[in-house]
Scaffold this motif. Structure first.
Motif, PDB file in Angstrom:
ATOM      1  N   LYS A  30       0.829  -1.203   0.000  1.00 43.90           N
ATOM      2  CA  LYS A  30       0.000   0.000   0.000  1.00 43.90           C
ATOM      3  C   LYS A  30       0.868   1.261   0.000  1.00 43.90           C
ATOM      4  O   LYS A  30       0.618   2.199  -0.752  1.00 43.90           O
ATOM      5  CB  LYS A  30      -0.905  -0.009   1.240  1.00 43.90           C
ATOM      6  N   SER A  31       1.908   1.257   0.809  1.00 40.71           N
ATOM      7  CA  SER A  31       2.815   2.407   0.863  1.00 40.71           C
ATOM      8  C   SER A  31       3.553   2.593  -0.458  1.00 40.71           C
ATOM      9  O   SER A  31       3.720   3.719  -0.933  1.00 40.71           O
ATOM     10  CB  SER A  31       3.830   2.222   1.983  1.00 40.71           C
ATOM     11  N   LEU A  32       3.966   1.487  -1.051  1.00 45.72           N
ATOM     12  CA  LEU A  32       4.660   1.558  -2.329  1.00 45.72           C
ATOM     13  C   LEU A  32       3.737   2.085  -3.425  1.00 45.72           C
ATOM     14  O   LEU A  32       4.127   2.937  -4.226  1.00 45.72           O
ATOM     15  CB  LEU A  32       5.206   0.179  -2.712  1.00 45.72           C
ATOM     16  N   LYS A  34       1.123   4.027  -3.012  1.00 44.83           N
ATOM     17  CA  LYS A  34       0.870   5.444  -2.742  1.00 44.83           C
ATOM     18  C   LYS A  34       2.051   6.291  -3.204  1.00 44.83           C
ATOM     19  O   LYS A  34       1.861   7.353  -3.800  1.00 44.83           O
ATOM     20  CB  LYS A  34       0.634   5.643  -1.249  1.00 44.83           C
ATOM     21  N   SER A  35       3.257   5.810  -2.972  1.00 45.41           N
ATOM     22  CA  SER A  35       4.447   6.542  -3.402  1.00 45.41           C
ATOM     23  C   SER A  35       4.514   6.653  -4.917  1.00 45.41           C
ATOM     24  O   SER A  35       4.838   7.719  -5.456  1.00 45.41           O
ATOM     25  CB  SER A  35       5.712   5.847  -2.891  1.00 45.41           C
ATOM     26  N   VAL A  36       4.188   5.568  -5.614  1.00 47.58           N
ATOM     27  CA  VAL A  36       4.206   5.587  -7.075  1.00 47.58           C
ATOM     28  C   VAL A  36       3.155   6.550  -7.608  1.00 47.58           C
ATOM     29  O   VAL A  36       3.408   7.318  -8.537  1.00 47.58           O
ATOM     30  CB  VAL A  36       4.009   4.161  -7.640  1.00 47.58           C
ATOM     31  N   ARG A  37       1.955   6.541  -7.001  1.00 50.00           N
ATOM     32  CA  ARG A  37       0.892   7.453  -7.420  1.00 50.00           C
ATOM     33  C   ARG A  37       1.306   8.912  -7.237  1.00 50.00           C
ATOM     34  O   ARG A  37       1.076   9.760  -8.105  1.00 50.00           O
ATOM     35  CB  ARG A  37      -0.380   7.182  -6.629  1.00 50.00           C
ATOM     36  N   GLU A  38       1.910   9.228  -6.091  1.00 47.72           N
ATOM     37  CA  GLU A  38       2.345  10.597  -5.827  1.00 47.72           C
ATOM     38  C   GLU A  38       3.444  11.018  -6.799  1.00 47.72           C
ATOM     39  O   GLU A  38       3.458  12.157  -7.273  1.00 47.72           O
ATOM     40  CB  GLU A  38       2.837  10.725  -4.389  1.00 47.72           C
ATOM     41  N   PHE A  39       4.348  10.097  -7.114  1.00 49.53           N
ATOM     42  CA  PHE A  39       5.415  10.401  -8.060  1.00 49.53           C
ATOM     43  C   PHE A  39       4.835  10.685  -9.440  1.00 49.53           C
ATOM     44  O   PHE A  39       5.229  11.652 -10.100  1.00 49.53           O
ATOM     45  CB  PHE A  39       6.406   9.239  -8.125  1.00 49.53           C
TER      46      PHE A  39
END
Length: 66
Positions: A30-32, A34-39
């Motif tokens: 989930k954290s990964l 979210k990080s990809v989406r934000e990037f």
């Protein structure tokens, strides 16, 4: 060229399962994600803003040259 095949993905998943355990693996995913989406959103915002910045810098240089 080395691509990600199904056996390689399964190996990565198995190593992740061993390292993080079954309880934390969904949280890591989930954290990964979210990080990809934000990037991705930051990159698309930058791509949208770039033509505006180029146009502004071109108009500034044209007015400075006059």
């Amino acid at each position: 060229m080395m691509g990600l095949t199904v056996p390689k993905l399964l190996l990565i998943f198995a190593i992740g399962l061993l390292v993080f355990g079954p309880g934390k693996l969904p949280l890591v995913g989930k954290s990964l994600g979210k990080s990809v989406r934000e990037f991705k959103s930051a990159v698309t915002e930058d791509e949208k803003a770039e033509p505006k910045q180029i146009a502004q810098s071109n108009s500034k240089t044209e007015t400075a040259a006059k």
